[in-house]
Design a protein around this motif. Structure first.
Motif, PDB file in Angstrom:
ATOM      1  N   GLN A 128       4.846  31.974-129.056  1.00 24.02           N
ATOM      2  CA  GLN A 128       3.498  32.294-129.488  1.00 24.02           C
ATOM      3  C   GLN A 128       3.651  33.453-130.413  1.00 24.02           C
ATOM      4  O   GLN A 128       3.000  33.384-131.543  1.00 24.02           O
ATOM      5  CB  GLN A 128       2.710  32.495-128.346  1.00 24.02           C
ATOM      6  CG  GLN A 128       1.171  32.965-128.930  1.00 24.02           C
ATOM      7  CD  GLN A 128       0.134  32.668-127.699  1.00 24.02           C
ATOM      8  OE1 GLN A 128       0.432  32.360-126.512  1.00 24.02           O
ATOM      9  NE2 GLN A 128      -1.003  33.104-127.847  1.00 24.02           N
ATOM     10  N   PRO A 161      -1.669  20.088-122.003  1.00 22.70           N
ATOM     11  CA  PRO A 161      -1.287  21.032-120.999  1.00 22.70           C
ATOM     12  C   PRO A 161       0.128  20.934-120.431  1.00 22.70           C
ATOM     13  O   PRO A 161       0.555  20.107-120.669  1.00 22.70           O
ATOM     14  CB  PRO A 161      -2.402  20.586-119.670  1.00 22.70           C
ATOM     15  CG  PRO A 161      -2.449  18.861-119.704  1.00 22.70           C
ATOM     16  CD  PRO A 161      -2.547  18.871-121.211  1.00 22.70           C
ATOM     17  N   ASN A 162       0.594  21.946-119.846  1.00 17.92           N
ATOM     18  CA  ASN A 162       1.931  21.866-119.410  1.00 17.92           C
ATOM     19  C   ASN A 162       2.187  21.066-118.118  1.00 17.92           C
ATOM     20  O   ASN A 162       1.139  20.965-117.386  1.00 17.92           O
ATOM     21  CB  ASN A 162       2.383  23.439-118.733  1.00 17.92           C
ATOM     22  CG  ASN A 162       2.398  24.147-120.012  1.00 17.92           C
ATOM     23  OD1 ASN A 162       3.077  23.912-121.111  1.00 17.92           O
ATOM     24  ND2 ASN A 162       2.132  25.523-119.766  1.00 17.92           N
ATOM     25  N   ASP A 192     -10.076  24.353-122.685  1.00 14.38           N
ATOM     26  CA  ASP A 192      -9.643  23.415-121.643  1.00 14.38           C
ATOM     27  C   ASP A 192     -10.779  22.318-121.083  1.00 14.38           C
ATOM     28  O   ASP A 192     -10.578  21.543-120.178  1.00 14.38           O
ATOM     29  CB  ASP A 192      -9.497  24.168-120.230  1.00 14.38           C
ATOM     30  CG  ASP A 192     -10.555  25.074-119.600  1.00 14.38           C
ATOM     31  OD1 ASP A 192     -11.264  25.397-120.492  1.00 14.38           O
ATOM     32  OD2 ASP A 192     -10.326  25.554-118.722  1.00 14.38           O
ATOM     33  N   ASP A 221      -6.896  24.324-127.144  1.00 11.83           N
ATOM     34  CA  ASP A 221      -5.599  24.360-126.505  1.00 11.83           C
ATOM     35  C   ASP A 221      -6.238  24.796-124.956  1.00 11.83           C
ATOM     36  O   ASP A 221      -6.839  25.808-124.509  1.00 11.83           O
ATOM     37  CB  ASP A 221      -5.026  25.518-126.820  1.00 11.83           C
ATOM     38  CG  ASP A 221      -3.533  25.253-126.600  1.00 11.83           C
ATOM     39  OD1 ASP A 221      -3.016  24.808-125.222  1.00 11.83           O
ATOM     40  OD2 ASP A 221      -2.634  25.827-127.222  1.00 11.83           O
ATOM     41  N   GLY A 235      -8.614  28.854-127.165  1.00 16.20           N
ATOM     42  CA  GLY A 235      -7.870  28.705-125.850  1.00 16.20           C
ATOM     43  C   GLY A 235      -8.953  28.542-124.537  1.00 16.20           C
ATOM     44  O   GLY A 235     -10.081  28.421-124.700  1.00 16.20           O
ATOM     45  N   PRO A 236      -8.374  28.458-123.393  1.00 16.50           N
ATOM     46  CA  PRO A 236      -9.109  28.023-122.152  1.00 16.50           C
ATOM     47  C   PRO A 236     -10.317  29.134-122.105  1.00 16.50           C
ATOM     48  O   PRO A 236     -11.337  28.681-121.543  1.00 16.50           O
ATOM     49  CB  PRO A 236      -8.207  28.059-120.918  1.00 16.50           C
ATOM     50  CG  PRO A 236      -7.134  28.803-121.565  1.00 16.50           C
ATOM     51  CD  PRO A 236      -7.088  28.806-122.910  1.00 16.50           C
ATOM     52  N   PRO A 295       7.715  22.109-125.917  1.00 16.60           N
ATOM     53  CA  PRO A 295       6.873  22.974-125.658  1.00 16.60           C
ATOM     54  C   PRO A 295       6.362  23.686-127.114  1.00 16.60           C
ATOM     55  O   PRO A 295       5.342  23.794-127.414  1.00 16.60           O
ATOM     56  CB  PRO A 295       7.215  23.949-124.683  1.00 16.60           C
ATOM     57  CG  PRO A 295       8.310  23.182-123.889  1.00 16.60           C
ATOM     58  CD  PRO A 295       8.858  22.170-124.821  1.00 16.60           C
ATOM     59  N   LYS A 308      -3.966  25.772-122.681  1.00 18.19           N
ATOM     60  CA  LYS A 308      -3.150  26.487-122.019  1.00 18.19           C
ATOM     61  C   LYS A 308      -3.507  27.886-122.536  1.00 18.19           C
ATOM     62  O   LYS A 308      -4.071  28.325-123.690  1.00 18.19           O
ATOM     63  CB  LYS A 308      -1.729  26.322-122.531  1.00 18.19           C
ATOM     64  CG  LYS A 308      -1.284  24.917-122.186  1.00 18.19           C
ATOM     65  CD  LYS A 308       0.125  24.727-122.732  1.00 18.19           C
ATOM     66  CE  LYS A 308       0.280  24.651-124.281  1.00 18.19           C
ATOM     67  NZ  LYS A 308      -0.405  23.696-124.860  1.00 18.19           N
ATOM     68  N   GLU A 309      -3.239  28.993-121.654  1.00 24.20           N
ATOM     69  CA  GLU A 309      -3.274  30.592-121.844  1.00 24.20           C
ATOM     70  C   GLU A 309      -2.437  30.905-122.962  1.00 24.20           C
ATOM     71  O   GLU A 309      -2.664  31.766-123.982  1.00 24.20           O
ATOM     72  CB  GLU A 309      -2.961  31.384-120.738  1.00 24.20           C
ATOM     73  CG  GLU A 309      -3.895  31.184-119.399  1.00 24.20           C
ATOM     74  CD  GLU A 309      -5.366  31.999-119.724  1.00 24.20           C
ATOM     75  OE1 GLU A 309      -5.400  32.721-120.633  1.00 24.20           O
ATOM     76  OE2 GLU A 309      -6.234  31.735-118.994  1.00 24.20           O
ATOM     77  N   LYS A 310      -1.028  30.431-123.013  1.00 24.62           N
ATOM     78  CA  LYS A 310      -0.101  31.051-123.924  1.00 24.62           C
ATOM     79  C   LYS A 310       0.612  29.871-124.241  1.00 24.62           C
ATOM     80  O   LYS A 310       0.695  28.756-123.401  1.00 24.62           O
ATOM     81  CB  LYS A 310       0.580  31.911-123.330  1.00 24.62           C
ATOM     82  CG  LYS A 310       1.079  31.804-122.152  1.00 24.62           C
ATOM     83  CD  LYS A 310       1.864  33.289-121.455  1.00 24.62           C
ATOM     84  CE  LYS A 310       2.315  32.998-120.073  1.00 24.62           C
ATOM     85  NZ  LYS A 310       3.423  33.078-119.700  1.00 24.62           N
ATOM     86  N   PHE A 311       1.629  29.849-125.196  1.00 24.08           N
ATOM     87  CA  PHE A 311       2.608  28.693-125.486  1.00 24.08           C
ATOM     88  C   PHE A 311       3.822  29.306-126.102  1.00 24.08           C
ATOM     89  O   PHE A 311       3.862  30.564-126.272  1.00 24.08           O
ATOM     90  CB  PHE A 311       1.708  27.880-126.571  1.00 24.08           C
ATOM     91  CG  PHE A 311       1.453  28.644-128.063  1.00 24.08           C
ATOM     92  CD1 PHE A 311       2.269  28.686-128.861  1.00 24.08           C
ATOM     93  CD2 PHE A 311       0.028  29.053-128.004  1.00 24.08           C
ATOM     94  CE1 PHE A 311       1.919  28.974-130.044  1.00 24.08           C
ATOM     95  CE2 PHE A 311      -0.385  29.453-129.487  1.00 24.08           C
ATOM     96  CZ  PHE A 311       0.614  29.700-130.360  1.00 24.08           C
TER      97      PHE A 311
END
Ligand SMILES: Cc1cc2nc3c(=O)[nH]c(=O)nc-3n(C[C@H](O)[C@H](O)[C@H](O)COP(=O)(O)OP(=O)(O)OC[C@H]3O[C@@H](n4cnc5c(N)ncnc54)[C@H](O)[C@@H]3O)c2cc1C
Length: 422
Positions: A228, A187-188, A253, A220, A247-248, A193, A222-225
């Protein structure tokens, strides 16, 4: 000025002469003392710049447990077969011999901020007038249920380079035909990154050559990275059908791992995998906590000079700091180190202090000679280190530009490692 052995001896003598010089602000003990904890992108750069620019007027001690520093930057390229391990390994010999830095291979285990001393695991204690700490990251315990450092041999993180990178590379190369590599992404905020996604690209590159029916799964939170669109375009182009990301929205998550069984449970459903690269949530290297410099997971700093908000005589650099808009990268740590070194030298010797300016660029390799980048400039504001402008590679760029971007990253690597280690 780069010091060689001869000029170092000369400047050391000049430094001794400076003991009585009024411009040198040392607290009644002669030459001012700077101690740096952590010999990575932030710490090695700060130590080198303070020693080099003060020309022997400041006594610099660097505390770093490892004798060889393996850069995380380009460790993905090692996994992908584009670099060998030796090419990302660096020693501290030149900092000692050419810059006169006292390199102590030990762990700092505590900081007495009143007495201004750093305690070493080996039993000694080192006094300072100014302390720099750049200990990088540690992992947040329990952030991936089922995983701990005890399981890092079965499920490597490879997020501190060296033996972990070697282990992960060996595991990927030994995967059964048509097997599955899984990454549990962090996670952030976390170190580098784009790092996990560059790694996915490098793993795909290896598997495409050695094991083309293998699969790659990214779990992952996170929604976005970062970058991307660029990564997804590259994966589609070079590694069609090989990579799946959860993704989440689909439980990325909510993951647990079972290293004994080599399984992971994603939102209640169990997956068997052959390699599981777990990159846990991150926080400042433990010594930052031990020194009482953190608030939550990171160490807050003043954006003008990277001094700690808890203690004006301590500067916190790199990943461990709360860096405002700057990403946690080697480039950022190196840039912050120069700002802090300039401020420290100014405070200790009355040399000129320039206004802080920071910069960062992060390059990523997607496939052979297909490099992309993202970057920005930064300036301090009242509130934080703030981004002033930024740039990013574009989707659809031609092969010549991507090759040039990759070549630029090779030049950057040579430059930054020389800037760190001399
Ligand atoms: C896979 C990957 C790819 C990356 N790629 C890039 C990239 O392309 N470009 C880029 O700019 N960045 C990249 N990074 C990020 C970069 O490696 C880090 O941001 C950078 O190293 C941070 O510098 P630092 O000084 O904060 O920590 P580090 O470089 O990790 O240095 C910390 C040092 O402190 C030492 N230390 C820790 N605790 C103590 C203690 N108690 N006492 C004494 N010493 C201690 C450690 O041994 C270590 O040597 C990447 C990272 C990863 C994981």
């Amino acid at each position: 000025m780069k010091l060689n052995r001869r000029t170092f001896l000369g400047t050391a003598a000049a430094g001794t002469a400076a003991l009585s010089a009024p411009m040198v602000k040392a607290a009644a003990h002669g030459m001012p003392r700077v101690v740096v904890i952590g010999g990575g992108a932030g710490g090695a750069t700060a130590a080198r710049y303070i020693a080099k620019d003060s020309e022997g007027a400041i006594d610099v001690t660097l505390i770093e447990p490892t004798r060889t520093y393996y850069t995380c930057f380009f460790s993905n390229l090692y996994i992908g077969g584009f670099r060998d391990l030796q090419s990302i390994a660096h020693s501290y010999g030149t900092l000692a011999s050419d810059y006169g830095i006292n390199v102590v291979h030990d762990w700092a285990i505590g900081v007495d901020r009143d007495a201004k001393t750093v305690a070493l695991a080996g039993g000694g204690s080192v006094p300072y007038d100014k302390l720099v700490i750049s200990p990088g990251i540690d992992f947040v315990p329990g952030s991936v249920p089922g995983w701990s450092v005890l399981s890092q041999n079965k499920m490597p993180h490879a997020y501190k380079a060296g033996s972990q990178s070697e282990l992960l590379k060996a595991q990927i190369e030994a995967m059964p035909e048509g097997g599955t590599y899984c990454m549990v992404a962090p996670p952030n905020p976390y170190r580098c990154p784009p790092g996990p996604y560059e790694r996915i690209s490098m793993v795909a590159h290896v598997l495409k050559e050695r094991n083309p029916t293998a699969k790659i799964l990214i779990v992952d939170p996170k929604e976005k990275f970062s970058k991307q669109a660029l990564f997804e375009e590259g994966w589609q182009k070079h590694y069609t059908g090989m990579i799946e990301r959860i993704g989440p929205d689909f439980g990325g998550d909510k993951v647990e791992v079972n290293p004994g069984e080599m399984t992971l449970t994603i939102d209640g459903s169990v997956e068997n995998v052959d390699v599981c690269n777990v990159i846990p949530a991150q926080r400042a290297g433990h010594i930052a906590d031990a020194a009482g410099l953190t608030e939550g997971n990171w160490a807050p700093v003043n954006p003008t000079d990277m001094s700690s908000k808890m203690d004006a005589d301590i500067h916190v650099l790199g990943d461990a700091s709360a860096q405002g808009d700057m990403p946690k990268s080697g480039f950022s740590a190196n840039s912050q180190a120069k700002v802090a070194a300039n401020a420290i030298r100014g405070a200790l010797t009355d040399s000129r202090v320039f206004p802080a300016k920071f910069s960062n660029t992060c390059w990523s390799l997607i496939a052979t000679e297909d490099g992309v980048k993202v970057g920005a400039s930064y300036e301090p504001t009242e509130e934080k280190i703030a981004s002033t402008d930024s740039f990013i590679s574009q989707t659809g760029e031609d092969a010549a530009l991507r090759k040039a971007t990759y070549e630029e990253s090779i030049g950057w690597y040579a430059g930054i490692t020389t800037d760190m280690f001399g």
